[in-house]
Design an enzyme around this catalytic site. Structure first.
Site, short mmCIF file in Angstrom:
data_model
loop_
_atom_site.label_atom_id
_atom_site.label_comp_id
_atom_site.label_asym_id
_atom_site.label_seq_id
_atom_site.Cartn_x
_atom_site.Cartn_y
_atom_site.Cartn_z
N GLU A 10 -14.95 29.17 -4.79
CA GLU A 10 -15.91 29.95 -3.98
C GLU A 10 -16.03 31.38 -4.52
OE1 GLU A 10 -13.81 28.73 -0.31
OE2 GLU A 10 -15.79 28.18 0.45
N GLU B 291 -10.63 21.37 0.12
CA GLU B 291 -10.27 21.72 1.50
C GLU B 291 -10.19 20.50 2.40
OE1 GLU B 291 -12.32 23.39 -0.42
OE2 GLU B 291 -12.10 25.55 -0.14
C1 3H9 Z 1 -9.14 27.22 0.88
O1 3H9 Z 1 -9.27 27.67 -0.22
C2 3H9 Z 1 -9.94 27.62 2.08
C3 3H9 Z 1 -11.18 28.39 1.74
O2 3H9 Z 1 -12.24 27.53 1.48
C4 3H9 Z 1 -11.62 29.23 2.89
C5 3H9 Z 1 -10.73 30.34 3.31
C6 3H9 Z 1 -11.33 31.20 4.36
N1 3H9 Z 1 -1.51 28.31 -1.25
O3 3H9 Z 1 1.20 21.63 -6.44
P1 3H9 Z 1 2.24 22.38 -7.20
C7 3H9 Z 1 2.24 26.21 -4.06
S1 3H9 Z 1 -7.95 26.05 1.18
C8 3H9 Z 1 -0.18 28.52 -1.19
O4 3H9 Z 1 3.61 21.85 -7.20
P2 3H9 Z 1 0.88 21.78 -9.68
C9 3H9 Z 1 2.89 24.87 -3.82
O5 3H9 Z 1 3.26 24.72 -2.48
C10 3H9 Z 1 -7.07 25.87 -0.34
N2 3H9 Z 1 0.70 27.87 -2.00
O6 3H9 Z 1 1.77 22.65 -8.72
C11 3H9 Z 1 4.09 24.93 -4.76
O7 3H9 Z 1 5.07 25.73 -4.12
P3 3H9 Z 1 6.64 25.42 -4.31
C12 3H9 Z 1 -7.79 25.03 -1.30
C13 3H9 Z 1 0.20 27.01 -2.87
O8 3H9 Z 1 0.84 22.51 -10.95
C14 3H9 Z 1 3.55 25.71 -5.94
O9 3H9 Z 1 2.40 26.44 -5.45
N3 3H9 Z 1 -6.95 24.80 -2.45
C15 3H9 Z 1 -1.16 26.74 -2.97
O10 3H9 Z 1 1.29 20.36 -9.62
C16 3H9 Z 1 3.11 24.85 -7.09
O11 3H9 Z 1 2.22 23.86 -6.61
C17 3H9 Z 1 -6.11 23.76 -2.53
O12 3H9 Z 1 -6.05 22.95 -1.64
C18 3H9 Z 1 -2.05 27.44 -2.11
N4 3H9 Z 1 -3.38 27.27 -2.16
O13 3H9 Z 1 -0.58 21.80 -9.01
C19 3H9 Z 1 -5.30 23.65 -3.78
N5 3H9 Z 1 -1.37 25.80 -3.94
O14 3H9 Z 1 6.90 25.63 -5.75
C20 3H9 Z 1 -3.92 23.23 -3.46
C21 3H9 Z 1 -0.15 25.51 -4.43
O15 3H9 Z 1 7.29 26.38 -3.41
N6 3H9 Z 1 -3.06 23.20 -4.63
N7 3H9 Z 1 0.80 26.22 -3.79
O16 3H9 Z 1 6.82 23.98 -3.89
C22 3H9 Z 1 -3.07 22.22 -5.54
O17 3H9 Z 1 -3.87 21.30 -5.49
C23 3H9 Z 1 -2.03 22.26 -6.62
O18 3H9 Z 1 -0.99 23.09 -6.17
C24 3H9 Z 1 -2.52 22.79 -7.98
C25 3H9 Z 1 -1.30 22.97 -8.93
C26 3H9 Z 1 -3.50 21.77 -8.59
C27 3H9 Z 1 -3.19 24.13 -7.84
#
Ligand code: 3H9
Length: 696
Positions: free
Chosen positions: A105, A125
């Protein structure tokens, strides 16, 4: 500048770096830093254009999920992106890694987008029970075709750079792997070309053919199965197409806040963090994984062939043993079929497929070929005698340090380990069928299993892209033990008056893809029957044993594969309730002196959940599962429990442990032997506690 956002001005280009490891989530500090950096650069007479990029492995991977559920703090992402889009100088989002959610976004609020060829883009999301709430639902349909925008947002799937370029989501793919330099050079080029600002919000939505959106909505409604976010996303997209941008965005905000307040959001965020927590087990701190490159698989049936396929797809060298040449040839054919399927689905390149079949995979009829493997997984018939024999032989042949694993789904790993001179190298690796598709893997830790071997099991799961859950030893481990218990409760409901078809309807309405009896027919009724026969000698005489499934099996009806089971299966894939099944059940009720009564869908689910939560509490209380979240992840990934309900123990917390305990006490009046409350459930309910308190 201190904090996670910093700016460098070089040759009249302001390069803004976001540095918030591990994934550059748009936390409060990032939002604050980013907006002031962009506004400062806009106000700076020495700046002609602005570049935003992420340090480390990725651009912004979304809003900071940890902040959800806490009081929101300004600046909020939607306003930030609006302000950023409104600046007077061209802004470039330079993208690498994963630009997800609020990250994409932010990129859509930038005027231009350049990305590395390896970058991926998505609005996931929906996987958190939300919708893109920072303008994504309004801007994406102004940039790419509406049906594609809807598909991306309602499914949460990512796309690659090539597709993004073709769709017009990004303007250029950068050469090389240095995104900072690429963004900088692109901004210089834009300035040289006299390119101005290009706010996405000023564009008209992409055209849609008549009826197109309705068709998309109908498809989305069908796939949503109880999840509310996908249809709210469709509402927001409709607003993008019919309202001025500002009003559309207000609508998006209202819908986003509705979802934010819903239980589904908290359930799915629980599942998101639990997916990552579940891999954190004590042995990973103390143990060192062994190097595993070559593996052996014993048995080439459904499970063995699936495990071999999964290992081959993970790049491992696999030797599969069968009892004779014919069975080995059949196993080779099954594995080849799975691999060709992977090629067809684009999961495996043809050259890799050929390399596997030509070199990395072989079948044998001689265990001597396991002499140099690093790990063997036994996937033979589910019989203790057979397994003991296999392990005795493997122990003699495999090199010192080789891990001996069993894919048993019920049997005692300690008893199997005792057949070897190396019980510390023996472990359970319980895959789920089909093993090359299902993501769950139970890593079953025996009394003597060494920490290195446990760590190796988790490392192997990661390589195979599976979600590993640590389980202690008990009959059925975490998943099948809980399944057996809720299946007994459901059978109780059938004897009391519900039909198997009532049960399936209630479970499917609750959010499961398939009800218990439909699943049983698909998996084959003979598997459960064999297990019940194995357990029969130990059955407690006080158990109210339901016989109808056995009676159906005695007729040679094993479900879909024989055309009849609980349902009559048509050649066209149809499933029709079978009146003879109802007769069998009625006869059993009569023989047991049960007068059937009306059982509501609510009661069916109350029984199902009370039994599941109660057994889960026993599994946690006995230390078979490390934490409640381990049970939730098992049921979510292996047993079709709806993700938007967060898993049985998260669900129990939301409905209240008192309610679950109360239900158990009501059902206890009918069957005092089966319905015994778990001590942990009683304790938590008495203290007003929650399972979540035990997740750490
Ligand atoms: C959003 O954006 C809402 C908006 O539209 C509107 C707002 C108003 N936040 O998965 P991993 C942590 S909603 C906080 O093992 P990978 C995760 O917990 C969001 N923490 O790595 C982990 O922590 P720990 C939309 C986050 O390389 C560490 O980072 N976005 C977030 O296998 C490593 O993560 C998503 O839904 C976060 N957003 O994969 C994306 N993301 O080491 C969600 C990750 O303590 N994330 N962490 O266990 C993912 O899909 C994967 O983490 C990603 C990396 C592909 C990025």
């Amino acid at each position: 500048m201190s904090g996670p956002v910093s700016t460098k001005i070089e040759d009249r280009i302001a390069v803004i770096e976001i540095n918030n490891p591990p994934v550059n989530a748009a936390s409060h500090a990032v939002r604050e830093g980013l907006i002031s950096a962009v506004l400062d650069a806009d106000a700076n007479a020495d700046v002609d254009a602005i570049v935003i990029y992420g340090a480390g492995n990725t651009f912004i991977a979304g809003a900071d999920i940890k902040e959800f559920g806490q009081p929101p703090k300004a600046p909020h992402l939607p306003q930030l992106i609006d302000e950023m889009e409104a600046v007077s100088k061209p802004t470039v989002a330079a993208l690498h890694g994963t630009a997800l959610g609020g990250g994409l976004e932010t990129a859509l609020g930038s005027h231009y987008r350049i990305a590395l060829a390896t970058a991926r883009f998505g609005l996931p999301e929906v996987h958190l029970g939300l919708l893109p709430g920072a303008g994504g639902t309004q801007r994406l349909p102004r940039v790419i075709p509406v049906a594609k925008a809807a598909q991306m947002m309602t499914s949460g799937t990512m796309i690659g750079a090539q597709e993004a370029l073709q769709l017009g989501l990004i303007d250029e793919i950068a050469e090389g792997d240095d995104i900072r330099s690429a963004g900088f050079a692109y901004a210089q080029k834009l300035v040289a070309d006299g390119a101005g600002v290009r706010p996405t919000s000023a564009r008209a939505p992409m055209p849609v053919a008549e009826g197109e959106l309705d068709a998309v909505r109908a498809k989305v409604a069908k796939a949503a199965r109880g999840l509310i976010a996908p249809l709210k996303i469709m509402d927001a997209i409709e607003a993008a197409l019919t309202l001025p941008f500002d009003e559309g965005q207000q609508k998006e905000r209202a819908l986003f806040m509705e979802l934010m307040a819903d239980e589904q959001r908290s359930a799915m965020i629980h599942a998101f963090f639990a997916d990552r927590q579940v891999g954190k087990v004590p042995e990973l701190k103390t143990g060192t994984p062994r190097d595993i490159r070559k593996i052996g698989v014993v048995g080439g049936g459904t499970m063995g062939a699936g495990i071999a396929t999964s290992a081959l797809l993970a790049g491992l060298d696999v030797t599969l043993a069968e009892r004779d040449d014919e069975a080995a040839a059949k196993a080779l054919e099954t594995v080849s079929g799975h691999l060709s399927g992977a090629v067809k689905r684009g999961k495996l390149k043809q050259e890799k497929h050929d390399a596997i079949i030509g070199g990395k995979f072989r079948t044998t009829t001689d265990y001597a070929d396991f002499a140099d493997v690093d790990l063997v997984i036994e996937a033979v018939f589910e019989s203790m005698e057979v397994k003991k024999d296999v392990f005795g032989k493997l122990d003699m042949i495999c090199k010192p340090g080789a891990i001996l694993a069993s894919n048993t789904s019920y049997l005692n790993i300690d008893e199997i380990a005792a057949m070897t001179q190396r019980p510390e190298d023996v472990i359970g690796l319980h895959f789920f069928s089909p093993a090359h598709v299902m993501r769950l893997l139970e890593v079953v830790v025996g009394k003597k299993t060494s920490d290195d071997v446990v760590a190796s099991g988790f490392a192997l799961a990661k390589k195979m892209r599976k979600i590993a859950v640590r389980s202690g030893v008990c009959d059925g481990f975490i998943g099948n033990r809980i399944l057996n218990t809720y299946a007994t409760a459901i059978n109780g409901a059938v004897l009391a008056g519900a039909s198997p078809y009532d049960v399936d309807r209630a479970m499917e309405e609750f959010g499961l893809a398939m009800g218990l009896f439909r699943v049983a027919d698909l998996a084959g009724l003979d598997i459960g029957w064999a297990n019940r026969k194995r357990m029969a000698p130990d059955r407690d005489p006080r158990e109210q044993y339901a016989e109808f499934a056995d009676k159906i099996c005695e007729l040679g009806r094993y479900g879909r594969k024989t055309g009849r089971g609980f349902y009559i299966h048509g050649a066209d894939g149809s499933e029709t309730p079978d009146p003879e099944v109802l007769d069998i059940i009625a006869a059993e009720r009569a023989a047991k002196g049960i007068t059937p009564r009306e059982i509501s869908d609510t009661e069916i689910i109350d029984r199902y959940m009370a039994a599941m939560v109660n057994e889960s509490a026993k599994v946690v209380g006995e230390g078979i599962a490390l934490r409640p979240l381990d049970v939730d992840i098992t049921l979510l990934n292996g047993y079709g429990f709806p993700r938007w309900r967060g898993g049985p123990l998260h669900y129990a917390d939301t409905v209240g442990l008192d309610k679950i305990l109360n239900d158990i006490k009501i059902f206890q009046k009918e069957d005092d032997f089966f319905w015994q409350p778990a001590p942990l459930l009683e304790k938590l309910a008495a203290e007003g506690g929650k399972f979540a308190d035990l997740n750490g």
